[in-house]
Design a protein around this motif. Structure first.
Motif, short mmCIF file in Angstrom:
data_model
loop_
_atom_site.label_atom_id
_atom_site.label_comp_id
_atom_site.label_asym_id
_atom_site.label_seq_id
_atom_site.Cartn_x
_atom_site.Cartn_y
_atom_site.Cartn_z
N ARG A 75 0.93 9.46 23.63
CA ARG A 75 0.44 9.01 22.33
C ARG A 75 1.36 7.92 21.80
N PRO A 76 0.81 6.98 21.08
CA PRO A 76 1.69 5.99 20.45
C PRO A 76 2.54 6.70 19.39
N ARG A 77 3.79 6.32 19.32
CA ARG A 77 4.69 6.92 18.33
C ARG A 77 4.45 6.25 16.98
N GLU A 131 5.18 4.84 13.36
CA GLU A 131 6.34 4.25 12.71
C GLU A 131 6.81 5.20 11.61
N ALA A 132 8.10 5.29 11.39
CA ALA A 132 8.66 6.19 10.38
C ALA A 132 8.06 5.91 9.01
N ASP A 133 7.82 4.63 8.68
CA ASP A 133 7.25 4.30 7.38
C ASP A 133 5.84 4.85 7.24
N ASP A 134 5.06 4.83 8.34
CA ASP A 134 3.71 5.37 8.31
C ASP A 134 3.73 6.86 8.03
N VAL A 135 4.62 7.58 8.71
CA VAL A 135 4.73 9.03 8.52
C VAL A 135 5.16 9.33 7.10
N ALA A 136 6.15 8.62 6.61
CA ALA A 136 6.63 8.85 5.26
C ALA A 136 5.53 8.59 4.23
N ALA A 137 4.74 7.57 4.45
CA ALA A 137 3.65 7.26 3.51
C ALA A 137 2.62 8.38 3.49
N VAL A 138 2.29 8.92 4.65
CA VAL A 138 1.32 10.02 4.73
C VAL A 138 1.88 11.25 4.03
N VAL A 139 3.14 11.55 4.26
CA VAL A 139 3.77 12.71 3.62
C VAL A 139 3.78 12.54 2.10
#
Length: 83
Positions: free
Chosen positions: A24-26, A28-36
């Motif tokens: 799976r593509p990893r 980006e930390a910013d994407d994960v943080a935005a979702v959280v």
């Protein structure tokens, strides 16, 4: 929140390590943080009902209660191997 769609990957005939074909593509930390942050905002605004909605969405389960009874905790602990 963006809708995620599952993709099918045909692994018939793939030789070697399947993890390569299924990688799976990893995010980006910013994407994960935005979702959280978005999930937290939804729960803060909607409380328990929002948490139930999200639990149903992600886990396909809609809890009636969030508290775990003493009997349920004790039963779960009894099933744990002490080692």
């Amino acid at each position: 929140m963006a809708t995620r769609v599952l993709a099918r990957t045909d692994v018939r005939g793939v030789e070697g390590d399947l993890r390569t074909a299924l990688a799976r593509p990893r995010p980006e930390a910013d994407d994960v943080a935005a979702v959280v942050r978005e999930i937290l905002a939804i729960v803060r605004a909607g409380g328990d009902n929002a948490l139930r909605d999200l639990t149903e969405r992600f886990d396909r389960f809609r809890p009636d209660e969030f508290a775990v009874s003493r009997a349920e905790r004790e039963a779960a602990l009894a099933r744990v191997d002490p080692e």
